[in-house]
Design a protein around this motif. Structure first.
Motif, PDB file in Angstrom:
ATOM      1  N   LYS A  40       0.830  -1.206   0.000  1.00 30.94           N
ATOM      2  CA  LYS A  40       0.000   0.000   0.000  1.00 30.94           C
ATOM      3  C   LYS A  40       0.865   1.257   0.000  1.00 30.94           C
ATOM      4  CE  LYS A  40      -4.285  -1.609   2.204  1.00 30.94           C
ATOM      5  NZ  LYS A  40      -5.157  -1.462   3.402  1.00 30.94           N
ATOM      6  N   ALA A  41       1.995   1.196   0.690  1.00 30.04           N
ATOM      7  CA  ALA A  41       2.900   2.355   0.691  1.00 30.04           C
ATOM      8  C   ALA A  41       3.439   2.620  -0.715  1.00 30.04           C
ATOM      9  CB  ALA A  41       4.042   2.116   1.664  1.00 30.04           C
ATOM     10  N   ARG A  42       3.672   1.570  -1.468  1.00 27.99           N
ATOM     11  CA  ARG A  42       4.147   1.718  -2.849  1.00 27.99           C
ATOM     12  C   ARG A  42       3.037   2.199  -3.775  1.00 27.99           C
ATOM     13  NH1 ARG A  42       7.687  -3.680  -4.415  1.00 27.99           N
ATOM     14  NH2 ARG A  42       9.156  -3.658  -2.640  1.00 27.99           N
ATOM     15  N   HIS A  43       1.810   1.716  -3.521  1.00 29.83           N
ATOM     16  CA  HIS A  43       0.682   1.996  -4.424  1.00 29.83           C
ATOM     17  C   HIS A  43      -0.518   2.494  -3.615  1.00 29.83           C
ATOM     18  CE1 HIS A  43       2.902  -0.044  -7.612  1.00 29.83           C
ATOM     19  NE2 HIS A  43       3.060  -1.068  -6.798  1.00 29.83           N
ATOM     20  N   PRO A  44      -0.445   3.708  -3.099  1.00 29.29           N
ATOM     21  CA  PRO A  44      -1.545   4.212  -2.258  1.00 29.29           C
ATOM     22  C   PRO A  44      -2.864   4.352  -2.998  1.00 29.29           C
ATOM     23  CG  PRO A  44       0.037   5.965  -2.755  1.00 29.29           C
ATOM     24  CD  PRO A  44       0.658   4.681  -3.216  1.00 29.29           C
ATOM     25  N   ASP A  45      -2.822   4.405  -4.342  1.00 31.23           N
ATOM     26  CA  ASP A  45      -4.074   4.520  -5.103  1.00 31.23           C
ATOM     27  C   ASP A  45      -4.628   3.164  -5.530  1.00 31.23           C
ATOM     28  OD1 ASP A  45      -2.179   3.823  -6.985  1.00 31.23           O
ATOM     29  OD2 ASP A  45      -2.773   5.349  -8.449  1.00 31.23           O
ATOM     30  N   PHE A  46      -3.917   2.070  -5.222  1.00 35.30           N
ATOM     31  CA  PHE A  46      -4.325   0.685  -5.526  1.00 35.30           C
ATOM     32  C   PHE A  46      -4.299   0.351  -7.014  1.00 35.30           C
ATOM     33  CE2 PHE A  46      -7.214   0.067  -1.528  1.00 35.30           C
ATOM     34  CZ  PHE A  46      -6.124   0.352  -0.728  1.00 35.30           C
ATOM     35  N   GLY A  47      -3.983   1.312  -7.868  1.00 30.96           N
ATOM     36  CA  GLY A  47      -3.987   1.033  -9.299  1.00 30.96           C
ATOM     37  C   GLY A  47      -5.370   0.657  -9.779  1.00 30.96           C
ATOM     38  N   PHE A  94      -7.068  -1.881  -8.792  1.00 28.97           N
ATOM     39  CA  PHE A  94      -7.799  -2.632  -7.775  1.00 28.97           C
ATOM     40  C   PHE A  94      -8.745  -1.718  -6.997  1.00 28.97           C
ATOM     41  CE2 PHE A  94      -3.907  -5.390  -8.004  1.00 28.97           C
ATOM     42  CZ  PHE A  94      -4.534  -6.470  -8.596  1.00 28.97           C
ATOM     43  N   ASP A  95      -9.941  -2.234  -6.698  1.00 28.84           N
ATOM     44  CA  ASP A  95     -10.919  -1.480  -5.915  1.00 28.84           C
ATOM     45  C   ASP A  95     -10.622  -1.561  -4.422  1.00 28.84           C
ATOM     46  OD1 ASP A  95     -12.644  -0.593  -8.067  1.00 28.84           O
ATOM     47  OD2 ASP A  95     -13.243  -2.681  -8.285  1.00 28.84           O
ATOM     48  N   ASN A  96     -10.309  -2.748  -3.939  1.00 24.53           N
ATOM     49  CA  ASN A  96      -9.975  -2.988  -2.534  1.00 24.53           C
ATOM     50  C   ASN A  96      -8.842  -3.997  -2.462  1.00 24.53           C
ATOM     51  OD1 ASN A  96     -12.402  -1.575  -1.244  1.00 24.53           O
ATOM     52  ND2 ASN A  96     -13.461  -3.134  -2.441  1.00 24.53           N
ATOM     53  N   ILE A  97      -8.105  -3.970  -1.365  1.00 22.37           N
ATOM     54  CA  ILE A  97      -7.081  -4.987  -1.111  1.00 22.37           C
ATOM     55  C   ILE A  97      -7.380  -5.578   0.262  1.00 22.37           C
ATOM     56  CG2 ILE A  97      -4.634  -5.509  -0.968  1.00 22.37           C
ATOM     57  CD1 ILE A  97      -4.060  -2.989  -2.576  1.00 22.37           C
ATOM     58  N   THR A  98      -7.570  -6.879   0.317  1.00 23.58           N
ATOM     59  CA  THR A  98      -8.054  -7.526   1.538  1.00 23.58           C
ATOM     60  C   THR A  98      -7.254  -8.773   1.862  1.00 23.58           C
ATOM     61  OG1 THR A  98     -10.299  -6.792   0.983  1.00 23.58           O
ATOM     62  CG2 THR A  98     -10.096  -8.490   2.672  1.00 23.58           C
ATOM     63  N   ILE A  99      -6.864  -8.903   3.129  1.00 20.59           N
ATOM     64  CA  ILE A  99      -6.328 -10.176   3.626  1.00 20.59           C
ATOM     65  C   ILE A  99      -7.498 -10.952   4.214  1.00 20.59           C
ATOM     66  CG2 ILE A  99      -4.696 -11.314   5.164  1.00 20.59           C
ATOM     67  CD1 ILE A  99      -3.181  -8.638   5.313  1.00 20.59           C
ATOM     68  N   LEU A 100      -7.732 -12.150   3.722  1.00 20.91           N
ATOM     69  CA  LEU A 100      -8.821 -12.979   4.240  1.00 20.91           C
ATOM     70  C   LEU A 100      -8.312 -13.739   5.464  1.00 20.91           C
ATOM     71  CD1 LEU A 100      -9.846 -12.153   1.429  1.00 20.91           C
ATOM     72  CD2 LEU A 100     -10.947 -14.357   1.267  1.00 20.91           C
ATOM     73  N   LYS A 101      -8.149 -12.995   6.556  1.00 26.12           N
ATOM     74  CA  LYS A 101      -7.584 -13.570   7.781  1.00 26.12           C
ATOM     75  C   LYS A 101      -8.541 -14.580   8.406  1.00 26.12           C
ATOM     76  CE  LYS A 101      -4.951  -9.422   9.052  1.00 26.12           C
ATOM     77  NZ  LYS A 101      -4.769  -8.374  10.085  1.00 26.12           N
ATOM     78  N   HIS A 102      -7.959 -15.612   8.982  1.00 23.76           N
ATOM     79  CA  HIS A 102      -8.718 -16.632   9.709  1.00 23.76           C
ATOM     80  C   HIS A 102      -7.739 -17.362  10.616  1.00 23.76           C
ATOM     81  CE1 HIS A 102      -7.001 -19.986   7.347  1.00 23.76           C
ATOM     82  NE2 HIS A 102      -6.953 -19.073   6.389  1.00 23.76           N
ATOM     83  N   LEU A 115       0.784  -9.116  -9.988  1.00 27.45           N
ATOM     84  CA  LEU A 115      -0.677  -9.013 -10.065  1.00 27.45           C
ATOM     85  C   LEU A 115      -1.108  -7.578 -10.367  1.00 27.45           C
ATOM     86  CD1 LEU A 115      -1.545 -11.246  -6.964  1.00 27.45           C
ATOM     87  CD2 LEU A 115      -1.901 -11.852  -9.371  1.00 27.45           C
ATOM     88  N   TYR A 116      -0.413  -6.629  -9.787  1.00 31.49           N
ATOM     89  CA  TYR A 116      -0.707  -5.214 -10.021  1.00 31.49           C
ATOM     90  C   TYR A 116      -0.551  -4.871 -11.503  1.00 31.49           C
ATOM     91  CZ  TYR A 116      -0.202  -0.113  -9.480  1.00 31.49           C
ATOM     92  OH  TYR A 116      -0.346   1.251  -9.583  1.00 31.49           O
ATOM     93  N   VAL A 117       0.520  -5.341 -12.129  1.00 28.97           N
ATOM     94  CA  VAL A 117       0.760  -5.061 -13.546  1.00 28.97           C
ATOM     95  C   VAL A 117      -0.317  -5.716 -14.402  1.00 28.97           C
ATOM     96  CG1 VAL A 117       2.336  -5.471 -15.474  1.00 28.97           C
ATOM     97  CG2 VAL A 117       3.231  -4.712 -13.264  1.00 28.97           C
ATOM     98  N   THR A 118      -0.668  -6.969 -14.082  1.00 28.44           N
ATOM     99  CA  THR A 118      -1.691  -7.685 -14.855  1.00 28.44           C
ATOM    100  C   THR A 118      -3.030  -6.956 -14.821  1.00 28.44           C
ATOM    101  OG1 THR A 118      -0.635  -9.824 -14.453  1.00 28.44           O
ATOM    102  CG2 THR A 118      -2.971  -9.851 -15.039  1.00 28.44           C
TER     103      THR A 118
END
Length: 495
Positions: free
Chosen positions: A146-153, A155-163, A242-245
């Motif tokens: 996120k520090a590298r890409h604060p605008d997410f490119g 992507f709409d959201n970035i989520t860790i599916l923690k469990h 993934l960001y580039v794709t």
């Protein structure tokens, strides 16, 4: 506006639409009533004299029986009503099918076409831990990305599916964890996925990758922390790929027939079955008439209303699947020595819901009147257009996660008490009353309270327009608040 509402001509109670004070005079069905005690908003008022054991009717069906003598005008609640539910029941297929009748309209939303042929309403980046041990490292990777890409490119959201799972699990628990995580990786809202394992868990990454079947190698990447020197740098490199794709991804017009919508309620109150749940039922019927799909879950909150759903089974096969869905979940309760009617919650009771039948008859209104075309087991994905039922408990996080995993693009969540949570897909919070919407506007997305004064047709049109906006990219409150979570159903032994 009248201070009360009678839901069905057969009802023997009415619902208070505002707090009613002792001594107030009311006319219901040409009958004069004197209110015997203060009755909170959303709670029930006796319309007739009840003797102990007599059935009390709301929504046109019994919601329990009187446990004491009740006079007309008295407050009906947990102090003088009890459930009729016990264990399993015998059922009989008595079909009563009502095809939906909304005219077909050429409505579209702006979605993402996937290589698989599916459509997404978000272009999200998921980090999917195969085991809870790597949740913290995943957070470190995400923060640096996120520090590298604060605008997410793109992507709409970035989520860790923690469990907390993925290891020390056996049998159904292991299979359920793996199924839900596989479902998330294959979700059409995912524009990119990093599957992240430790290396010694029983949800091992190599087996997980095999079970994915065909997947887009440009969209799904794998990392095993024990197999690399610097797992954070390795994870960042994969996220960069993934960001580039994703940079070429764009929205395009898609018919609303492609929408899959989950139906859920939580923190219900006495207005849930009057405003928000009927609104979802009308929307479900509308979407199905356009060729779309909806899914109803929360099996314990079908208890007491299951015969209505069984009558709507499209075939005998679906009917038998509904019977199994209900009885299997009752057996789950009974196998732990728990009664099947241990519901509603304290918050439900404070909001005016007295018994599980009271809650269930209101809850199932979210499914409208369309035929039931399929029954899904926990972790299964949507198979048919129309209304499906899904095996999952009533717990808000677990049930909403199950809906998301089944390929619902978004979850419609009605509430009369309010809740801030959100699933890993957009979770639209619909308030049952004006007061909640005004108080918790930072949690709520849509207000169904005006249904007390406005016709369903008017509010439904507003709701349809809003859902199309959400499907086209408008962020829900849970997305604005960065609250996106995953919860997995656990039933067995932990090693």
């Amino acid at each position: 506006m009248k201070p009360w509402l009678k839901m069905n001509p057969r009802d023997t109670v009415a619902v208070a639409l505002r707090p009613i004070e002792a001594g107030e005079q009311m006319i219901v069905d040409d009958q004069a009533l004197t209110i015997a005690s203060d009755i909170p908003q959303g709670h029930k008022i006796a319309l007739i004299r009840f003797v102990p054991g007599e059935m009390i009717t709301k929504y046109g069906y019994p919601i329990g029986h009187a446990t004491a003598a009740i006079e007309p005008g008295e407050w009906v609640h947990t102090h003088n009503i009890a459930t009729n539910l016990a264990g399993e029941e015998a059922y009989e297929y008595q079909p009563e099918l009502h095809p939906v009748t909304y005219p077909v309209r050429s409505l579209t939303f702006e979605g993402y076409r996937r290589a698989s042929g599916k459509v997404g309403i978000r272009n999200d980046l998921y980090i999917v831990p195969t085991v809870g041990c790597v949740n913290g490292i995943a957070e470190q990777i995400l923060q640096e990305f996120k520090a590298r890409h604060p605008d997410f490119g793109a992507f709409d959201n970035i989520t860790i599916l923690k469990h907390p799972y993925g290891c020390s699990q056996l049998g159904d628990d292991h299979r359920q964890t793996r199924s839900i995580l596989l479902d998330a990786v294959n979700h059409p809202n995912a524009g990119g996925v990093l599957v992240f394992g430790l290396g010694c868990e029983n949800n091992i990454v190599t087996e997980f990758r095999t079970m994915l079947g065909d997947y887009d190698e440009e969209r799904v990447k794998f990392l095993v922390a024990q197999e690399v020197g610097d797992e954070i740098e390795a994870g960042l490199n994969l996220l960069e790929e993934l960001y580039v794709t994703a940079q070429g991804d764009h929205r395009e017009p898609v018919p609303v027939s492609e929408l899959n919508v989950g139906l859920k309620c939580g923190g219900s109150d006495g207005f849930s079955g009057i405003t928000a749940n009927p609104l979802l039922g009308a929307f479900s019927d509308f979407l199905i008439s356009q060729g779309g799909s909806t899914i109803l879950t929360e099996v314990p909150e079908m208890f007491g209303a299951e015969k209505m759903l069984m009558a709507r089974a499209q075939s005998q096969e679906v009917y038998h699947d509904i019977v199994s869905l209900i009885n299997d979940f009752k057996q789950y309760f009974l196998s732990y020595g728990e009664p099947v009617y241990e519901n509603p919650s304290p918050g439900n009771k404070a909001g005016g819901i007295s018994t599980l039948e009271d809650k269930s008859l209101g809850c199932t209104q979210k499914a409208g009147s369309a035929p039931v075309v399929d029954v899904l087991q926990y972790g299964e994905k949507l198979r048919k257009k129309g209304l499906s039922l899904l095996q999952a408990p009533g717990n808000d996080l677990v049930a909403s996660s199950a809906l998301a995993a089944s390929d619902c693009h978004l979850v419609l969540f009605t509430t009369g008490r309010g809740t801030p949570f959100g699933s890993f897909v957009p979770t639209v919070k619909i308030a049952t009353n004006n007061e909640l919407f005004a108080k918790k506007g930072h949690w709520m997305d849509f207000n169904a309270g005006p249904l007390l004064e406005k016709p369903m047709t008017e509010v439904l049109e507003q709701f349809i327009a809003y859902i199309i906006e959400v499907a086209s990219g408008r962020k829900t409150r849970n997305e604005h608040n960065e609250v996106r979570e995953l919860a997995i159903f656990k039933t067995g032994v932990t090693l």
